[in-house]
Design a protein around this motif. Structure first.
Motif, PDB file in Angstrom:
ATOM      1  N   VAL A  87       0.956  -1.177  -0.028  1.00  0.00           N
ATOM      2  CA  VAL A  87      -0.088   0.061   0.150  1.00  0.00           C
ATOM      3  C   VAL A  87       0.915   1.318  -0.025  1.00  0.00           C
ATOM      4  O   VAL A  87       1.609   1.392   0.733  1.00  0.00           O
ATOM      5  CB  VAL A  87      -1.079  -0.132   1.207  1.00  0.00           C
ATOM      6  N   ALA A  88       0.575   2.164  -0.728  1.00  0.00           N
ATOM      7  CA  ALA A  88       1.153   3.553  -0.881  1.00  0.00           C
ATOM      8  C   ALA A  88       0.316   4.807  -0.177  1.00  0.00           C
ATOM      9  O   ALA A  88      -1.120   4.668  -0.272  1.00  0.00           O
ATOM     10  CB  ALA A  88       1.612   3.925  -2.198  1.00  0.00           C
ATOM     11  N   LEU A  89       0.750   5.637   0.475  1.00  0.00           N
ATOM     12  CA  LEU A  89      -0.019   6.711   0.841  1.00  0.00           C
ATOM     13  C   LEU A  89       0.349   7.988   0.426  1.00  0.00           C
ATOM     14  O   LEU A  89       1.505   8.243   0.231  1.00  0.00           O
ATOM     15  CB  LEU A  89       0.128   6.835   2.616  1.00  0.00           C
ATOM     16  N   ILE A  90      -0.672   8.610  -0.062  1.00  0.00           N
ATOM     17  CA  ILE A  90      -0.102  10.098  -0.721  1.00  0.00           C
ATOM     18  C   ILE A  90      -1.362  11.006  -0.057  1.00  0.00           C
ATOM     19  O   ILE A  90      -2.424  10.665   0.182  1.00  0.00           O
ATOM     20  CB  ILE A  90      -0.266  10.077  -2.327  1.00  0.00           C
ATOM     21  N   THR A  91      -1.151  12.404  -0.178  1.00  0.00           N
ATOM     22  CA  THR A  91      -1.915  13.251   0.102  1.00  0.00           C
ATOM     23  C   THR A  91      -2.050  14.406  -0.926  1.00  0.00           C
ATOM     24  O   THR A  91      -1.359  14.053  -2.241  1.00  0.00           O
ATOM     25  CB  THR A  91      -1.475  14.310   1.396  1.00  0.00           C
ATOM     26  N   ASP A  92      -2.933  15.041  -0.958  1.00  0.00           N
ATOM     27  CA  ASP A  92      -3.347  16.051  -2.126  1.00  0.00           C
ATOM     28  C   ASP A  92      -1.989  16.779  -2.582  1.00  0.00           C
ATOM     29  O   ASP A  92      -1.996  16.908  -3.702  1.00  0.00           O
ATOM     30  CB  ASP A  92      -4.252  17.046  -1.713  1.00  0.00           C
ATOM     31  N   ALA A  93      -0.946  16.924  -1.827  1.00  0.00           N
ATOM     32  CA  ALA A  93       0.286  17.845  -2.130  1.00  0.00           C
ATOM     33  C   ALA A  93       1.265  17.756  -1.172  1.00  0.00           C
ATOM     34  O   ALA A  93       0.945  17.800   0.223  1.00  0.00           O
ATOM     35  CB  ALA A  93       0.069  19.140  -2.482  1.00  0.00           C
ATOM     36  N   GLY A  94       2.676  17.320  -1.570  1.00  0.00           N
ATOM     37  CA  GLY A  94       3.723  17.249  -0.706  1.00  0.00           C
ATOM     38  C   GLY A  94       3.725  15.922   0.049  1.00  0.00           C
ATOM     39  O   GLY A  94       3.366  14.986  -0.372  1.00  0.00           O
ATOM     40  N   THR A  95       4.157  15.971   1.265  1.00  0.00           N
ATOM     41  CA  THR A  95       4.748  14.866   1.723  1.00  0.00           C
ATOM     42  C   THR A  95       3.618  14.325   3.002  1.00  0.00           C
ATOM     43  O   THR A  95       3.312  15.306   3.792  1.00  0.00           O
ATOM     44  CB  THR A  95       5.946  14.931   2.784  1.00  0.00           C
ATOM     45  N   PRO A  96       3.059  13.136   2.801  1.00  0.00           N
ATOM     46  CA  PRO A  96       1.868  12.876   3.930  1.00  0.00           C
ATOM     47  C   PRO A  96       2.402  12.778   5.549  1.00  0.00           C
ATOM     48  O   PRO A  96       3.735  12.977   5.596  1.00  0.00           O
ATOM     49  CB  PRO A  96       1.971  11.494   3.552  1.00  0.00           C
ATOM     50  N   GLY A  97       1.608  13.256   6.219  1.00  0.00           N
ATOM     51  CA  GLY A  97       1.893  13.107   7.815  1.00  0.00           C
ATOM     52  C   GLY A  97       2.663  14.770   8.265  1.00  0.00           C
ATOM     53  O   GLY A  97       2.734  14.789   9.310  1.00  0.00           O
ATOM     54  N   ILE A  98       3.112  15.463   7.216  1.00  0.00           N
ATOM     55  CA  ILE A  98       3.292  16.956   7.521  1.00  0.00           C
ATOM     56  C   ILE A  98       2.352  17.634   7.385  1.00  0.00           C
ATOM     57  O   ILE A  98       2.014  18.325   6.166  1.00  0.00           O
ATOM     58  CB  ILE A  98       4.699  17.213   6.596  1.00  0.00           C
ATOM     59  N   SER A  99       1.721  18.252   8.564  1.00  0.00           N
ATOM     60  CA  SER A  99       0.574  18.972   8.513  1.00  0.00           C
ATOM     61  C   SER A  99      -0.476  18.493   7.662  1.00  0.00           C
ATOM     62  O   SER A  99      -1.314  19.284   6.955  1.00  0.00           O
ATOM     63  CB  SER A  99       0.848  20.440   8.324  1.00  0.00           C
ATOM     64  N   ASP A 100      -0.553  17.026   7.357  1.00  0.00           N
ATOM     65  CA  ASP A 100      -1.679  16.530   6.357  1.00  0.00           C
ATOM     66  C   ASP A 100      -1.846  15.080   7.066  1.00  0.00           C
ATOM     67  O   ASP A 100      -1.380  14.555   7.865  1.00  0.00           O
ATOM     68  CB  ASP A 100      -0.852  16.370   5.154  1.00  0.00           C
ATOM     69  N   PRO A 101      -3.152  14.597   6.607  1.00  0.00           N
ATOM     70  CA  PRO A 101      -3.466  13.301   7.254  1.00  0.00           C
ATOM     71  C   PRO A 101      -2.317  12.445   6.877  1.00  0.00           C
ATOM     72  O   PRO A 101      -1.558  12.437   5.810  1.00  0.00           O
ATOM     73  CB  PRO A 101      -4.687  13.088   6.174  1.00  0.00           C
ATOM     74  N   GLY A 102      -2.271  11.440   7.591  1.00  0.00           N
ATOM     75  CA  GLY A 102      -1.258  10.252   7.582  1.00  0.00           C
ATOM     76  C   GLY A 102      -0.417   9.768   8.618  1.00  0.00           C
ATOM     77  O   GLY A 102      -0.119   8.462   8.775  1.00  0.00           O
ATOM     78  N   ALA A 103      -0.390  10.737   9.560  1.00  0.00           N
ATOM     79  CA  ALA A 103       0.704  10.325  10.872  1.00  0.00           C
ATOM     80  C   ALA A 103       0.078   9.295  11.520  1.00  0.00           C
ATOM     81  O   ALA A 103       0.499   8.425  12.072  1.00  0.00           O
ATOM     82  CB  ALA A 103       0.895  11.570  11.568  1.00  0.00           C
ATOM     83  N   ARG A 104      -1.448   9.246  11.739  1.00  0.00           N
ATOM     84  CA  ARG A 104      -2.029   8.381  12.633  1.00  0.00           C
ATOM     85  C   ARG A 104      -2.019   6.785  11.860  1.00  0.00           C
ATOM     86  O   ARG A 104      -1.752   5.985  12.610  1.00  0.00           O
ATOM     87  CB  ARG A 104      -3.465   8.719  12.986  1.00  0.00           C
TER      88      ARG A 104
END
Length: 285
Positions: A87-104
């Motif tokens: 599984v790969a995780l991406i967000t709308d822009a930039g690096t996941p988990g950096i003030s974006d969903p994903g860290a949890r």
């Protein structure tokens, strides 16, 4: 795009993949390989991310992962990994988990014992810092400030003594109020880099004194549009120690060896160790 499964780890893994801030050409070649090879891509907004995959003819299945379903999504991702699917995780822009969903989700996957693999690439904070011209080593990334002014000023006051540049993210509907609070709390003599819509069509980057930031924003309504990265310079060097710092240093010198007193005084006051050390020598002389 051709699929090369050899780019994947031999152990079922969770890939945290950085994606473009705006310009789709900023995607890394390894990121493309991973996104094409994994079994599932978990995305903050599947409609938005579909455009990225379509641009590179990637047909991997997308599933939604956003701040409102992050706990449930984590359970789904864990089941996929347990079933042997990459599984790969991406967000709308930039690096996941950096003030974006994903860290949890990353935390849950790590706790379950599955490998978590970073696939580095764009990050808005680093992009803004790279063009800021602030020369101090290091920086403090604060992300998004609180939405209410009172809480925002409390947060800023806690950061005021930092001796490295401060990096914030901000949204268009709060940028005016945030700039006013930053200037009022940290002092208008500092410099600020305002980076708007990085790598996008209407990208704008300007550096100016904090005292002028609100006026600059008000000069053109378009300047309040888009996503923002704000980089604020450290406070200017102080001329000598404040009376409060002097008192702290004197009290600590009464109880501790000189070096220990200076080290603790620097942590308490935010003053430089060199200035405190020089003053401590004078006081002990």
């Amino acid at each position: 795009m051709s699929i090369d499964r050899s780019v994947l780890s031999s152990t079922t893994s969770f890939y945290v993949v950085a994606t473009p801030l705006g310009n789709l050409r900023d995607i890394g070649m390894r990121a493309l390989d991973i996104l094409a090879a994994v079994d599932v891509v978990a995305a903050e907004d599947t409609r938005h991310s579909q455009r990225l995959l379509d641009a590179y003819n990637i047909r991997t299945r997308l599933v939604a992962v956003h701040e409102h379903n992050e706990q449930a999504a984590a359970e789904s991702v864990l089941r996929m990994l347990e079933d042997g699917r990459h599984v790969a995780l991406i967000t709308d822009a930039g690096t996941p988990g950096i003030s974006d969903p994903g860290a949890r989700i990353v935390a849950r996957v790590r706790a379950a014992g599955h490998p978590v693999v970073p696939v580095p690439g764009p990050c808005a904070a680093i992009a803004a810092l790279s063009v800021s011209g602030f020369v101090e080593p290091g920086f403090h990334f604060a992300g998004f400030l609180p939405p209410k002014s009172a809480a925002r000023r409390v947060a800023l006051e806690a950061l005021a003594a930092q001796t490295v540049p401060l990096v914030f993210y901000e949204s268009p509907h709060r940028i005016d109020a945030s700039l006013a609070d930053i200037a009022a709390t940290l002092g208008g003599e500092r410099e600020i880099l305002i980076a708007r819509e990085l790598t996008k069509v209407f990208e704008q980057v300007v550096r100016l004194p904090l005292a002028q930031a609100s006026s600059w924003l008000a000069e053109d309504a378009n300047r309040a549009r888009g996503e923002f990265v704000l980089v604020v310079s450290p406070p200017p060097p102080r001329e000598g120690l404040s009376p409060a710092s002097e008192k702290v240093l004197q009290l600590l010198l009464e109880e501790l060896p000189l070096k220990s007193a200076v080290k603790l005084a620097a942590r308490i006051t935010g003053d430089s160790k060199n200035a405190l050390y020089a003053r401590a020598l004078e006081l002990n002389g």
